[in-house]
Design a protein around this motif. Structure first.
Motif, PDB file in Angstrom:
ATOM      1  N   MET A   1       0.853  -1.192   0.000  1.00  0.00           N
ATOM      2  CA  MET A   1       0.000   0.000   0.000  1.00  0.00           C
ATOM      3  C   MET A   1       0.892   1.246   0.000  1.00  0.00           C
ATOM      4  N   THR A   2       0.499   2.221  -0.787  1.00  0.00           N
ATOM      5  CA  THR A   2       1.231   3.493  -0.850  1.00  0.00           C
ATOM      6  C   THR A   2       0.992   4.275   0.410  1.00  0.00           C
ATOM      7  N   LYS A   3       2.033   4.910   0.898  1.00  0.00           N
ATOM      8  CA  LYS A   3       1.934   5.719   2.102  1.00  0.00           C
ATOM      9  C   LYS A   3       2.137   7.181   1.744  1.00  0.00           C
ATOM     10  N   CYS A   4       1.472   8.025   2.541  1.00  0.00           N
ATOM     11  CA  CYS A   4       1.557   9.475   2.324  1.00  0.00           C
ATOM     12  C   CYS A   4       2.983   9.948   2.605  1.00  0.00           C
ATOM     13  N   GLY A   5       3.537  10.763   1.689  1.00  0.00           N
ATOM     14  CA  GLY A   5       4.878  11.285   1.868  1.00  0.00           C
ATOM     15  C   GLY A   5       4.978  12.298   2.986  1.00  0.00           C
ATOM     16  N   GLU A   6       3.881  12.690   3.589  1.00  0.00           N
ATOM     17  CA  GLU A   6       3.900  13.678   4.646  1.00  0.00           C
ATOM     18  C   GLU A   6       3.672  13.046   6.012  1.00  0.00           C
ATOM     19  N   CYS A   7       2.534  12.264   6.129  1.00  0.00           N
ATOM     20  CA  CYS A   7       2.197  11.686   7.439  1.00  0.00           C
ATOM     21  C   CYS A   7       2.542  10.219   7.541  1.00  0.00           C
ATOM     22  N   ASN A   8       3.018   9.625   6.435  1.00  0.00           N
ATOM     23  CA  ASN A   8       3.444   8.228   6.410  1.00  0.00           C
ATOM     24  C   ASN A   8       2.276   7.257   6.686  1.00  0.00           C
ATOM     25  N   GLU A   9       1.045   7.709   6.483  1.00  0.00           N
ATOM     26  CA  GLU A   9      -0.097   6.822   6.634  1.00  0.00           C
ATOM     27  C   GLU A   9      -0.546   6.364   5.256  1.00  0.00           C
ATOM     28  N   GLY A  10      -1.124   5.169   5.261  1.00  0.00           N
ATOM     29  CA  GLY A  10      -1.544   4.604   3.980  1.00  0.00           C
ATOM     30  C   GLY A  10      -2.625   5.436   3.305  1.00  0.00           C
ATOM     31  N   LEU A  11      -2.628   5.350   1.970  1.00  0.00           N
ATOM     32  CA  LEU A  11      -3.660   6.047   1.193  1.00  0.00           C
ATOM     33  C   LEU A  11      -3.876   5.323  -0.118  1.00  0.00           C
TER      34      LEU A  11
END
Length: 319
Positions: A1-11
């Protein structure tokens, strides 16, 4: 799963930076999904905030915030809050626009309804004016009808007055070459009331709708008093015996009657009076001096019937 480059949470979906190739939540980088979508072909050149400021986000899925960058973190948090508020504001703007459209439609409907109501009001006023005219016309017609009724009564009374000297004889068979003058003289002789030809003005048979009986004979006397005495003599004779055709030398035994010569209106009124008197138990109905009279019993006063309105005297038992 791709993670947000800012908060490192999945998206699953987000904005892709053309420089560092990282994917970001829309809220994390301070933009709206709608704003990003509107970029169209320019999305291929879009850069995240750090790349725009000259820094590089080379470590994919590595948090960009650190304890040394606390002010930047607060700014991003404020940006996220502002973005959230902007999203709510856009929704509010959309609702306001929708309400504006609905209000515009409502305004058009009100204007249309107002036009219809105004037109209806004009039609209603027109109908009221016509009703007033109809009422006035009705009053005029009623007045004219009352006047016509009065004139008809006056005309009928005048016609009846002209018949005061007339006597109507019924039940006399009609023969060829009959001499009506001699016939009246013969009747006078039979009832013991002498009649001369000089006492008569004219005599003739009158048309009748009753084809089962001979046409009545109308004899006009020069004197009303002679006519009244003649009628009384015939009626007295009929009470004691019966004046019939065979007594006059004619065929048949039909009884002969002598009555006042009533107008058509009074004849109809006489029939109504007889029928109503029979229904209400009144014993006597007769005609004297061309006037219809009725009496409930031997001791009751006499009622004169001049019109249909007078029939209420019999219905209500008025004297």
């Amino acid at each position: 799963m791709t993670k947000c480059g800012e908060c490192n949470e999945g998206l699953l979906d987000g904005a892709v930076c053309s420089l560092c190739k990282q994917t970001f939540h829309y809220n994390c980088i301070g933009i709206t999904e709608g704003g990003y979508r509107k970029l169209g072909d320019r999305k291929s050149t879009w850069r995240c905030p750090k790349c725009k400021s000259g820094g590089l986000c080379l470590q994919v899925n590595t948090p960009t915030l650190s304890p040394t960058h606390e002010p930047s973190s607060k700014i991003l948090e404020e940006i996220r809050t502002l973005s959230s508020r902007m999203t709510a504001f856009e929704e509010l703007v959309g609702q306001i626009k929708l309400m504006r459209d609905e209000f515009s439609e409502l305004k058009s409907s009100v204007v249309e309804a107002s036009t219809i109501i105004k037109d209806f009001g004009l039609r209603l006023q027109n109908m009221e004016d016509r009703l007033l005219e109809v009422e006035k016309t009705k009053e005029l017609i009623n007045g004219l009808q009352s006047r016509v009724d009065v004139l008809e009564c006056e005309r009928d009374a005048a016609e009846q007055w002209n018949r005061m000297n007339n006597v109507e004889l019924k039940g006399i068979p009609q023969t060829a070459n009959e001499n009506l003058l001699d016939l009246i003289v013969s009747i006078g002789s039979k009832v013991n009331f002498a009649v001369t030809k000089q006492q008569l003005n004219f005599i003739a048979r009158t048309p009748s709708r009753d084809y089962n009986h001979p046409k009545p004979i109308v004899a006009c006397f020069n004197s009303r008093y002679v006519k009244e005495n003649f009628v009384t003599a015939v009626r007295s004779f009929n009470r004691e015996s019966a004046l019939s055709a065979n007594l006059l030398g004619l065929r048949g035994s039909a009884k002969i009657f002598a009555n006042d010569h009533l107008t058509t209106r009074n004849k109809v009124l006489l029939n109504k009076t007889k029928q109503l008197a029979k229904e209400m138990g009144w014993r006597y109905v007769w005609v004297k001096h061309c006037k219809i009279q009725a009496r409930r019993s031997d001791s009751s006063p006499v009622c004169v019937i001049k019109s249909d309105k007078d029939l209420q005297k019999i219905t209500k038992g008025e004297m």
